[in-house]
Design a protein around this motif. Structure first.
Motif, PDB file in Angstrom:
ATOM      1  N   UNK B 179       0.828  -1.203   0.000  1.00 11.11           N
ATOM      2  CA  UNK B 179       0.000   0.000   0.000  1.00 11.11           C
ATOM      3  C   UNK B 179       0.869   1.262   0.000  1.00 11.11           C
ATOM      4  N   UNK B 180       1.963   1.215   0.768  1.00 13.44           N
ATOM      5  CA  UNK B 180       2.882   2.360   0.775  1.00 13.44           C
ATOM      6  C   UNK B 180       3.450   2.586  -0.618  1.00 13.44           C
ATOM      7  N   UNK B 181       3.849   1.490  -1.249  1.00 10.63           N
ATOM      8  CA  UNK B 181       4.399   1.613  -2.605  1.00 10.63           C
ATOM      9  C   UNK B 181       3.337   2.197  -3.543  1.00 10.63           C
ATOM     10  N   UNK B 182       2.108   1.737  -3.369  1.00 14.51           N
ATOM     11  CA  UNK B 182       1.031   2.241  -4.236  1.00 14.51           C
ATOM     12  C   UNK B 182       0.841   3.748  -4.080  1.00 14.51           C
ATOM     13  N   UNK B 183       0.704   4.190  -2.815  1.00 10.59           N
ATOM     14  CA  UNK B 183       0.432   5.609  -2.600  1.00 10.59           C
ATOM     15  C   UNK B 183       1.634   6.488  -2.904  1.00 10.59           C
ATOM     16  N   UNK B 184       2.828   6.030  -2.472  1.00 14.40           N
ATOM     17  CA  UNK B 184       3.999   6.901  -2.548  1.00 14.40           C
ATOM     18  C   UNK B 184       4.710   6.837  -3.895  1.00 14.40           C
ATOM     19  N   UNK B 185       4.668   5.682  -4.535  1.00 16.76           N
ATOM     20  CA  UNK B 185       5.472   5.538  -5.754  1.00 16.76           C
ATOM     21  C   UNK B 185       4.631   5.369  -7.014  1.00 16.76           C
ATOM     22  N   UNK B 186       3.654   4.469  -6.950  1.00 15.87           N
ATOM     23  CA  UNK B 186       2.872   4.204  -8.162  1.00 15.87           C
ATOM     24  C   UNK B 186       1.940   5.369  -8.495  1.00 15.87           C
ATOM     25  N   UNK B 187       1.200   5.838  -7.497  1.00 17.59           N
ATOM     26  CA  UNK B 187       0.226   6.918  -7.755  1.00 17.59           C
ATOM     27  C   UNK B 187       0.838   8.125  -8.465  1.00 17.59           C
ATOM     28  N   UNK B 188       1.977   8.673  -7.968  1.00 19.09           N
ATOM     29  CA  UNK B 188       2.544   9.828  -8.677  1.00 19.09           C
ATOM     30  C   UNK B 188       2.937   9.498 -10.119  1.00 19.09           C
ATOM     31  N   UNK B 189       3.344   8.242 -10.346  1.00 16.56           N
ATOM     32  CA  UNK B 189       3.759   7.863 -11.697  1.00 16.56           C
ATOM     33  C   UNK B 189       2.587   7.792 -12.669  1.00 16.56           C
ATOM     34  N   UNK B 190       1.431   7.401 -12.147  1.00 19.66           N
ATOM     35  CA  UNK B 190       0.309   7.149 -13.059  1.00 19.66           C
ATOM     36  C   UNK B 190      -0.697   8.301 -13.123  1.00 19.66           C
ATOM     37  N   UNK B 191      -0.318   9.462 -12.601  1.00 15.73           N
ATOM     38  CA  UNK B 191      -1.280  10.580 -12.641  1.00 15.73           C
ATOM     39  C   UNK B 191      -1.816  10.888 -14.043  1.00 15.73           C
ATOM     40  N   UNK B 192      -1.019  10.793 -15.113  1.00 21.00           N
ATOM     41  CA  UNK B 192      -1.619  11.102 -16.421  1.00 21.00           C
ATOM     42  C   UNK B 192      -2.817  10.203 -16.750  1.00 21.00           C
ATOM     43  N   UNK B 193      -2.663   8.921 -16.485  1.00 18.74           N
ATOM     44  CA  UNK B 193      -3.769   8.011 -16.817  1.00 18.74           C
ATOM     45  C   UNK B 193      -4.921   8.200 -15.836  1.00 18.74           C
ATOM     46  N   UNK B 194      -4.604   8.554 -14.599  1.00 16.29           N
ATOM     47  CA  UNK B 194      -5.679   8.824 -13.644  1.00 16.29           C
ATOM     48  C   UNK B 194      -6.467  10.064 -14.047  1.00 16.29           C
ATOM     49  N   UNK B 195      -5.767  11.029 -14.635  1.00 17.30           N
ATOM     50  CA  UNK B 195      -6.464  12.224 -15.132  1.00 17.30           C
ATOM     51  C   UNK B 195      -7.448  11.825 -16.224  1.00 17.30           C
ATOM     52  N   UNK B 196      -6.997  10.976 -17.132  1.00 18.81           N
ATOM     53  CA  UNK B 196      -7.877  10.498 -18.201  1.00 18.81           C
ATOM     54  C   UNK B 196      -9.111   9.812 -17.615  1.00 18.81           C
ATOM     55  N   UNK B 197      -8.864   8.948 -16.630  1.00 22.36           N
ATOM     56  CA  UNK B 197      -9.970   8.204 -16.029  1.00 22.36           C
ATOM     57  C   UNK B 197     -10.926   9.142 -15.307  1.00 22.36           C
ATOM     58  N   UNK B 198     -10.362  10.133 -14.632  1.00 22.90           N
ATOM     59  CA  UNK B 198     -11.208  11.110 -13.934  1.00 22.90           C
ATOM     60  C   UNK B 198     -12.198  11.739 -14.911  1.00 22.90           C
ATOM     61  N   UNK B 199     -11.691  12.109 -16.083  1.00 20.67           N
ATOM     62  CA  UNK B 199     -12.539  12.750 -17.078  1.00 20.67           C
ATOM     63  C   UNK B 199     -13.620  11.818 -17.585  1.00 20.67           C
ATOM     64  N   UNK B 200     -13.196  10.622 -18.012  1.00 26.32           N
ATOM     65  CA  UNK B 200     -14.170   9.662 -18.525  1.00 26.32           C
ATOM     66  C   UNK B 200     -15.240   9.371 -17.479  1.00 26.32           C
ATOM     67  N   UNK B 201     -14.774   9.147 -16.262  1.00 23.38           N
ATOM     68  CA  UNK B 201     -15.692   8.761 -15.207  1.00 23.38           C
ATOM     69  C   UNK B 201     -16.643   9.908 -14.858  1.00 23.38           C
ATOM     70  N   UNK B 202     -16.105  11.115 -14.766  1.00 19.24           N
ATOM     71  CA  UNK B 202     -16.934  12.262 -14.409  1.00 19.24           C
ATOM     72  C   UNK B 202     -17.982  12.533 -15.484  1.00 19.24           C
ATOM     73  N   UNK B 203     -17.562  12.485 -16.743  1.00 18.17           N
ATOM     74  CA  UNK B 203     -18.521  12.712 -17.823  1.00 18.17           C
ATOM     75  C   UNK B 203     -19.583  11.616 -17.812  1.00 18.17           C
ATOM     76  N   UNK B 204     -19.137  10.377 -17.583  1.00 14.93           N
ATOM     77  CA  UNK B 204     -20.076   9.262 -17.515  1.00 14.93           C
ATOM     78  C   UNK B 204     -21.096   9.440 -16.403  1.00 14.93           C
ATOM     79  N   UNK B 205     -20.625   9.838 -15.226  1.00 14.35           N
ATOM     80  CA  UNK B 205     -21.528  10.050 -14.094  1.00 14.35           C
ATOM     81  C   UNK B 205     -22.496  11.191 -14.382  1.00 14.35           C
TER      82      UNK B 205
END
Lengths: 319, 297
Positions: B179-205
């Motif tokens: 979990x530490x690796x996920x929050x501290x290392x993976x999350x910052x690396x994957x922000x571009x794709x999370x941004x994409x998902x945020x958009x798709x998901x928000x528009x969908x909702x």
């Protein structure tokens, strides 16, 4: 980060193994709550298939409902009236899906046309505005359609009346003329710009040296499009074509639901809308479930078919 | 090159075709908008066609006096914000977990998840299940079923696989848990794709409509899309609203009196405005998202 590595004294591989062994179930346990959600919302409904074996009404519990065996399934094609109805719905589904597949080349053409525009500003403008309709709901599309095409004071009717091209307003929305085509065109309006994005990206990925070499060899614009751009897009097109085969009978509900009215119902009623109409509107849950099951099984078959095609064509599966 | 400056017949046709289609795409937005800000009397007689006349903004004031509309806006915003936040975190986490070879039954569970993209039990069994789970007339029905989305998880998984493993491994060596690796290392690396998902998901909702249609009868939980749909379909409910929303004094003034058209168009514009506002910002993200999605299908 490399300083972290330097701290490790020895046997890093062994230590990693131990870490992974410990992680085996821990990782699963973290994922478990989410997998439970998948089970609840995607697998548990499969249990609901037993409703297709009963004469079920919403207010009465299943245990007190009459068991009818496969009656709903045989009913689909046994009596003539019902058979005609099923054929009508299937015809609508096939026609609209086929038109969808035919129009799936439009985004390809659109991407190529856009690629041939030299002004970057114009290109970006076109792309921005044509992608926009993809992000609005079908309810809103219908609201637009209503304002543009309504029989009283719709924009198109007003324009045509003023121009003197027609004498009486046309009732475009509440008519059964060319319903399949109209639905397809709304799909094109909403999805064309969006659908082209992937092809535009595919074109961007083509090596520009190819074009230069072709030009040196004396190839004109159309020859370059035909021999370089088109082959560059084809693999992407195939992937999407295969996916659309997997979804051939899943037209979705939203678009047909919002555009349906008493006038066009006989031609707009695709399988998804039909299931809604008999199940939710007429409360014939047993029969609606039976139709749903047939639909799910056929789409599962189509998925495997598409997957097999994908393996043959590009050596990679889609699931 | 001389050839580059030549404007051929093909170019003329090309520019014309693209311009016409672009206009067809944006004109309805513009047309509805100019009708909401024009004299309602002119608008209801179909006289506002290409430009606004006698500009006024009373329609926007009126629709928010419609009982329930403000609440519906609140419900829609709430489902969009909460639903999107949970979906993004869950997609990030699961996408990361499914890259871990050591996870027990990883391949099986991944298939278990992905197959739901292509196969479902059908509308009626789904509806009955939702009802049995107590998710009718329940705000959670807008949120919970969408938390785990196979498509988004595939996007994240593909993205995580393209990031260097060494970063995660070195953190492991330092004794960090998953979990530490996920929050501290993976999350910052994957922000571009999370941004994409945020958009798709928000528009969908924001655009979601049929969960309200099937699962909700309580008007306190209606969403904007659902209300718009009702206005489009039920002439009666619009007439009812017109009676309630405008005081008697207003009725004398035809230019600002709400009409069925003015209510429909104004609500439409209100529904579309948030999308238009965020659209310029998210445009650059979705290309990336759709590309990764296409590769993996």
């Amino acid at each position: 980060m490399s300083t972290g590595l330097a701290k490790i004294p020895e046997h890093p591989a062994r230590r990693r193994d131990r870490y992974q062994l410990k992680g085996k179930y821990k990782l699963f346990l973290i994922a478990l709550p989410f997998l439970v959600l998948v089970f609840l919302f995607s697998y548990l409904p499969l249990y609901g298939w037993i409703y297709s074996l009963y004469n079920y009404f919403p207010a009465i519990p299943l245990s007190q409902s009459e068991f009818v065996g496969l009656r709903w399934f045989t009913m689909m094609f046994s009596n003539e009236v019902q058979r005609d109805e099923m054929m009508r719905v299937l015809r609508n589904t096939f026609a609209i899906s086929s038109l969808g597949i035919v129009t799936s080349v439009f985004p390809v053409i659109f991407a190529i046309l856009l690629q041939e525009i030299r002004s970057t500003k114009f290109k970006r403008l076109v792309q921005t505005f044509t992608t926009l309709p993809n992000f609005i709901s079908w309810v809103l599309v219908y609201s637009f359609a209503f304002m543009m095409f309504a029989v009283d004071n719709g924009f198109v009717n007003n324009l045509l009346l003023r121009l003197g091209w027609i004498d009486t307003p046309l009732n475009i929305l509440a008519s059964d003329n060319h319903t399949w085509l109209a639905m397809t065109l709304w799909g094109v309006w909403k999805g064309l710009g969006w659908g082209a994005i992937m092809y535009i990206a595919a074109i961007t990925g083509i090596d520009t040296e190819l074009y230069e070499a072709a030009r040196v060899d004396g190839a004109g614009r159309f020859k370059q499009i035909w021999h370089i751009t088109v082959p560059g897009i084809i693999p992407t097109y195939f992937v999407l074509l295969i996916l659309s085969i997997a979804n051939f009978i899943n037209n979705g509900l939203d678009q047909y639901f919002v555009f349906a009215n008493a006038m066009n119902m006989s031609n707009i009623e695709v399988l998804d809308l039909y299931v809604y109409n008999i199940g939710m509107a007429n409360s014939n849950f047993g029969f609606a479930t039976a139709v749903s099951i047939m639909k799910s099984l056929v789409s599962l078959f189509l998925l495997f078919l598409a997957n097999g095609m994908s393996k043959v064509v590009r050596g990679e599966s889609i699931i | 090159m001389a050839l580059k400056n030549k404007f051929s017949l093909f170019d003329v046709i090309n520019y014309t075709v693209l311009t016409l289609f672009t206009l067809a795409c944006i004109f309805p937005f513009y047309y509805l908008f100019i009708n909401t800000i024009s004299n309602n009397d002119l608008s209801s007689r179909g006289l506002i066609m290409f430009y606004p006349q006698e500009i006024q903004f009373s329609n926007y004031k009126h629709v928010f006096q419609i009982p329930g509309l403000t609440l519906a806006a609140g419900v829609t915003v709430a489902r969009t914000v909460i639903g999107t936040a949970l979906t993004v975190v869950a997609s990030g986490l699961l996408g990361y977990l499914f890259t871990k070879n050591e996870m027990w039954g990883r391949r099986f569970w991944y298939r278990f998840l992905v197959i739901t993209m292509y196969f479902n039990a059908g509308l009626i069994p789904w509806y009955l299940t939702m009802r049995n789970l107590g998710l009718t007339n329940n705000f959670l029905a807008y949120i919970v079923p969408g938390i785990v989305s196979p498509f988004f998880i595939i996007l994240v998984k593909t993205f995580v696989e393209s990031t260097p493993v060494a970063l995660q491994e070195s953190a492991q060596m330092d004794g960090a848990g998953y979990m530490t690796i996920f929050w501290k290392i993976v999350m910052p690396l994957i922000t571009p794709i999370l941004a994409t998902i945020t958009i798709f998901s928000a528009v969908g909702q924001w655009n979601q409509f049929y969960d309200t249609l099937f699962l909700v009868t309580d008007s306190k939980l209606f969403t904007l899309q659902f209300i718009l749909w009702r206005y489009m379909n039920e002439a009666l409910s619009v007439a009812e609203i017109m009676k309630q929303s405008s005081g008697g004094a207003l009725r004398a003034n035809l230019s600002i009196m709400p009409t069925p058209t003015s209510i429909r168009t104004t609500v439409s514009i209100i529904v579309v405005i948030p999308i238009l506002l965020v659209y310029p910002f998210f445009q650059r993200y979705f290309v990336k998202g759709i590309m990764i999605g296409a590769i993996k299908g």
